[in-house]
Write a protein that holds these residues in place. Structure first.
Motif, short mmCIF file in Angstrom:
data_model
loop_
_atom_site.label_atom_id
_atom_site.label_comp_id
_atom_site.label_asym_id
_atom_site.label_seq_id
_atom_site.Cartn_x
_atom_site.Cartn_y
_atom_site.Cartn_z
N LYS A 1 0.84 -1.20 0.00
CA LYS A 1 0.00 0.00 0.00
C LYS A 1 0.87 1.25 0.00
O LYS A 1 1.97 1.26 0.53
N LYS B 1 2.05 -0.81 10.82
CA LYS B 1 1.00 -1.83 10.94
C LYS B 1 0.71 -2.50 9.60
O LYS B 1 0.52 -3.71 9.52
N GLU B 2 0.70 -1.72 8.55
CA GLU B 2 0.30 -2.24 7.24
C GLU B 2 1.46 -2.39 6.27
O GLU B 2 1.24 -2.67 5.09
N ALA C 1 3.22 -0.18 4.83
CA ALA C 1 2.89 0.71 3.72
C ALA C 1 4.05 1.66 3.42
O ALA C 1 4.86 1.97 4.29
#
Length: 141
Positions: free
Chosen positions: A2, A27-28, A30
């Motif tokens: 992402k 967390k992601e 990204a």
């Protein structure tokens, strides 16, 4: 992976958006791109001289560059690499035009309302109307 756009304006609320951007990035997993935006004041013609627009533009560019560098340093110190860009102009227009191709925009908002909002305008409202990219607004409690 992402890709998120973190839009900063050089305001005290930026710190909250930077912290949220770091949280989301970790967390992601990204990628974060930072766009730091500064504006030049609209002065009456009577107050201007021939060099003033260039001086104001240079000062605004230096502010945006400083904001971007401070945010980049924070992310790097926390193990997240970012790309940065410093721009001068209308924050709403810049964020809208920059948001294409990102999975989300993260931006601070002061949460102003009422007469103050009517007089000053609201970047968050403009961006929410013109961008098709999802937006995470970060505001003080």
């Amino acid at each position: 992976m992402k890709r998120y756009l973190l839009a900063l304006h050089g305001t005290p609320v930026d710190r909250l958006a930077i912290q949220k951007g770091l949280e989301v990035a970790k967390k992601e997993n990204a990628k974060i791109s930072i766009v730091a935006i500064s504006t030049t004041p609209n002065l009456p013609k009577a107050w201007r001289d021939d060099n003033l627009p260039e001086i104001l533009e240079q000062g605004a560019k230096e502010k945006a560059t400083r904001v971007a560098a401070e945010a980049e340093k924070f992310f790097n110190e926390n193990g997240v690499e970012v790309t940065t860009e410093a721009k001068v102009g209308d924050p709403g227009k810049i964020i809208c035009s920059s948001s294409t191709g990102y999975d989300m925009v993260i931006m601070p908002t002061r949460g102003i309302t009422g007469i103050r909002k009517a007089i000053q305008g609201c970047v968050a409202e403009m961006v929410s109307k013109c961008s098709s990219t999802p937006i995470l607004f970060v505001r003080p409690q």
